[in-house]
Design a protein around this motif. Sequence first.
Motif, PDB file in Angstrom:
ATOM      1  N   THR A 221     101.104 -39.164  56.667  1.00 37.66           N
ATOM      2  CA  THR A 221      99.625 -38.590  56.574  1.00 37.66           C
ATOM      3  C   THR A 221      98.571 -39.233  57.877  1.00 37.66           C
ATOM      4  O   THR A 221      97.998 -38.726  58.319  1.00 37.66           O
ATOM      5  CB  THR A 221      98.848 -39.837  55.170  1.00 37.66           C
ATOM      6  OG1 THR A 221      99.802 -39.297  54.855  1.00 37.66           O
ATOM      7  CG2 THR A 221      97.888 -39.206  55.127  1.00 37.66           C
TER       8      THR A 221
ATOM      9  N   ILE B 281     108.180 -35.287  49.868  1.00 32.33           N
ATOM     10  CA  ILE B 281     108.295 -34.869  49.039  1.00 32.33           C
ATOM     11  C   ILE B 281     109.905 -33.683  48.497  1.00 32.33           C
ATOM     12  O   ILE B 281     109.696 -32.985  49.488  1.00 32.33           O
ATOM     13  CB  ILE B 281     107.443 -32.956  48.345  1.00 32.33           C
ATOM     14  CG1 ILE B 281     105.774 -34.969  48.539  1.00 32.33           C
ATOM     15  CG2 ILE B 281     107.292 -33.288  46.945  1.00 32.33           C
ATOM     16  CD1 ILE B 281     104.394 -33.713  47.839  1.00 32.33           C
TER      17      ILE B 281
ATOM     18  N   LYS C 284     109.485 -38.990  46.156  1.00 31.98           N
ATOM     19  CA  LYS C 284     109.056 -38.763  46.785  1.00 31.98           C
ATOM     20  C   LYS C 284     109.140 -40.111  48.147  1.00 31.98           C
ATOM     21  O   LYS C 284     109.774 -41.016  47.547  1.00 31.98           O
ATOM     22  CB  LYS C 284     107.012 -39.077  46.472  1.00 31.98           C
ATOM     23  CG  LYS C 284     106.267 -37.725  45.879  1.00 31.98           C
ATOM     24  CD  LYS C 284     104.925 -37.447  45.172  1.00 31.98           C
ATOM     25  CE  LYS C 284     104.636 -36.460  44.958  1.00 31.98           C
ATOM     26  NZ  LYS C 284     103.157 -36.864  44.090  1.00 31.98           N
TER      27      LYS C 284
ATOM     28  N   ASP D 119     104.380 -42.191  52.376  1.00 30.35           N
ATOM     29  CA  ASP D 119     104.343 -40.768  53.210  1.00 30.35           C
ATOM     30  C   ASP D 119     102.849 -41.381  54.062  1.00 30.35           C
ATOM     31  O   ASP D 119     102.471 -40.379  54.532  1.00 30.35           O
ATOM     32  CB  ASP D 119     103.561 -39.574  52.193  1.00 30.35           C
ATOM     33  CG  ASP D 119     102.414 -39.800  51.492  1.00 30.35           C
ATOM     34  OD1 ASP D 119     101.847 -41.521  50.917  1.00 30.35           O
ATOM     35  OD2 ASP D 119     101.727 -39.351  50.751  1.00 30.35           O
TER      36      ASP D 119
ATOM     37  N   ASP E 137     104.845 -32.481  54.385  1.00 25.68           N
ATOM     38  CA  ASP E 137     105.754 -31.697  53.005  1.00 25.68           C
ATOM     39  C   ASP E 137     107.487 -32.734  52.466  1.00 25.68           C
ATOM     40  O   ASP E 137     106.784 -32.289  51.531  1.00 25.68           O
ATOM     41  CB  ASP E 137     105.358 -30.665  53.144  1.00 25.68           C
ATOM     42  CG  ASP E 137     104.245 -29.762  53.055  1.00 25.68           C
ATOM     43  OD1 ASP E 137     103.027 -29.958  52.598  1.00 25.68           O
ATOM     44  OD2 ASP E 137     104.057 -29.089  53.847  1.00 25.68           O
ATOM     45  N   ASP E 138     107.680 -32.699  53.802  1.00 26.21           N
ATOM     46  CA  ASP E 138     108.794 -33.130  53.341  1.00 26.21           C
ATOM     47  C   ASP E 138     109.171 -34.552  52.895  1.00 26.21           C
ATOM     48  O   ASP E 138     110.499 -34.864  52.301  1.00 26.21           O
ATOM     49  CB  ASP E 138     109.909 -33.455  54.808  1.00 26.21           C
ATOM     50  CG  ASP E 138     110.083 -31.699  56.007  1.00 26.21           C
ATOM     51  OD1 ASP E 138     109.955 -30.672  55.255  1.00 26.21           O
ATOM     52  OD2 ASP E 138     110.424 -31.639  56.771  1.00 26.21           O
TER      53      ASP E 138
ATOM     54  N   GLN F 195     102.068 -31.397  59.141  1.00 31.09           N
ATOM     55  CA  GLN F 195     102.081 -31.257  57.986  1.00 31.09           C
ATOM     56  C   GLN F 195     103.270 -31.273  57.544  1.00 31.09           C
ATOM     57  O   GLN F 195     103.530 -31.391  56.610  1.00 31.09           O
ATOM     58  CB  GLN F 195     101.345 -30.168  58.339  1.00 31.09           C
ATOM     59  CG  GLN F 195     100.620 -29.117  56.934  1.00 31.09           C
ATOM     60  CD  GLN F 195     100.097 -30.010  55.380  1.00 31.09           C
ATOM     61  OE1 GLN F 195      98.883 -30.610  56.537  1.00 31.09           O
ATOM     62  NE2 GLN F 195     100.721 -30.462  54.399  1.00 31.09           N
ATOM     63  N   ARG F 196     104.644 -30.252  58.005  1.00 31.51           N
ATOM     64  CA  ARG F 196     105.591 -30.293  57.921  1.00 31.51           C
ATOM     65  C   ARG F 196     106.154 -31.607  57.248  1.00 31.51           C
ATOM     66  O   ARG F 196     107.133 -31.747  56.253  1.00 31.51           O
ATOM     67  CB  ARG F 196     106.427 -29.092  58.308  1.00 31.51           C
ATOM     68  CG  ARG F 196     106.023 -27.897  58.488  1.00 31.51           C
ATOM     69  CD  ARG F 196     107.161 -27.137  59.131  1.00 31.51           C
ATOM     70  NE  ARG F 196     106.614 -25.935  58.428  1.00 31.51           N
ATOM     71  CZ  ARG F 196     107.951 -24.754  60.138  1.00 31.51           C
ATOM     72  NH1 ARG F 196     108.000 -24.985  60.688  1.00 31.51           N
ATOM     73  NH2 ARG F 196     106.625 -23.191  59.976  1.00 31.51           N
TER      74      ARG F 196
ATOM     75  N   ARG G  54     112.150 -32.386  46.795  1.00 31.89           N
ATOM     76  CA  ARG G  54     112.376 -31.198  45.465  1.00 31.89           C
ATOM     77  C   ARG G  54     113.450 -29.864  45.012  1.00 31.89           C
ATOM     78  O   ARG G  54     114.627 -30.149  46.094  1.00 31.89           O
ATOM     79  CB  ARG G  54     111.536 -29.486  45.893  1.00 31.89           C
ATOM     80  CG  ARG G  54     109.593 -29.897  46.206  1.00 31.89           C
ATOM     81  CD  ARG G  54     109.329 -28.297  46.519  1.00 31.89           C
ATOM     82  NE  ARG G  54     107.983 -29.115  46.610  1.00 31.89           N
ATOM     83  CZ  ARG G  54     106.706 -29.229  45.679  1.00 31.89           C
ATOM     84  NH1 ARG G  54     106.644 -29.081  44.053  1.00 31.89           N
ATOM     85  NH2 ARG G  54     105.881 -29.510  45.718  1.00 31.89           N
TER      86      ARG G  54
END
Length: 418
Positions: free
Chosen positions: A125, A212, A118, A121, A209-210, A205-206, A214
């Motif tokens: 945010t 994080i 992570k 953020d 999400d980016d 929002q993306r 994965r």
Amino acid sequence: MTDKSELLRQLRIERDERPAQAAPSRRWWWVAGLLGLLIALGLGALLFLHAALPTVQAAVAKPAATGAGMEAGTSVLDASGYVVARRQATVSAKITGKLAQLFIEEGVHVKEGDVVAKLDDRNATAALLQAKAAVTQAESTLLQAKAAAADIAPIYARDRKMAAAGVISATALDQSKANYDGKQTDVAVAQGNLAVRRAALEIAQRDLDDTIVRAPFTGVVTTKNAQPGEIVSPLSAGGGFTRSGICTLVDMDSLEVEVDVSENFISRVKAGEPATLKLNAYPDWSIPAYVIAVVPTADRSKATVKVRVGFKSRDPRILPEMGARVSFLSRPAGGNGGSANAAGVTLPFAAVQANAGSATGIVYVLHDDTVERREVKLGARNGDEQTVIAGVSPGDRVAVGDLTKLADGAHVKVADRS
């Protein structure tokens, strides 16, 4: 007087007779001594030369299996290569940011979609909250514009009726229509502004999400390239202190072996044919394999063609970048496309001096204590045995040892093979 002369003659030494009698005796001793010295020197030279002769072992050429009598699994070619992964990735973030948390270590198995790391953020945010507020504001603006348009619609309809009855002038009607059209335009602008704000919200929002990171597929982490607190970026922005990757992920189910085969022998390799391979780390472990494909291009600098070899079974001991030696096997007799050995003989591999990049080699055939240099045509190799297609006949005795010390017609010492 006569008696004295006779007496003196008898006492006189005859010098010519004594050397004549002693000379043959002295020559005999000289000749005998010289012969003895020559014999001793000859024996010493023979012993020295015999001790200096190269020592070899003798091996007998045995008839090789042919055509219908050949068993499946005979090696037609050996080549060296490395274990590689067809599917591996350097996992990184899509955006530049500071690494906040890291959830992996080398050797950890992860599944597709698992969180690897992570990023910080906080900025993302805040941007998301700002985008949500902008959407709320745009929605309110749209509601206000729609309300104004709804209020002016009946006024414009009334003005049209009054103008038709001649109550108001055409100028007043035009002004009423302009006001109505302006409110409708305000509604359209508010709707467009809301669409823009919603798109910005999706981007925000993306971006959140980016932060994080994965796992893109199931695999094993082989290297960890970053630590919490470091800046990571997919573009290596910021110079040498910025990490371009977080870790390297390898799909162990995609492991295979890549080998470079000389152009002179590539005709012996076909896709789908069986093979066995041994890892340098486990030389006594034979792993069943098969030829995936012969890559249809050659390397002009090395005069080789790349061949992909797959594993028939998986094992955790098989790791990327391990060295491997592949033996390409013949098919069973009567099989389609099987590579059969030509008639010939089999010799110990140490008895053949192979020519680099060629299907020929050199052997030294024994004739008592001398050797004869012969050029031979090589066939398949199976373990420690080498098939010779031409140049040696069954029953011929060949030298086994350090062949670099031998030459055509050289004398050797033959030792029994243990």
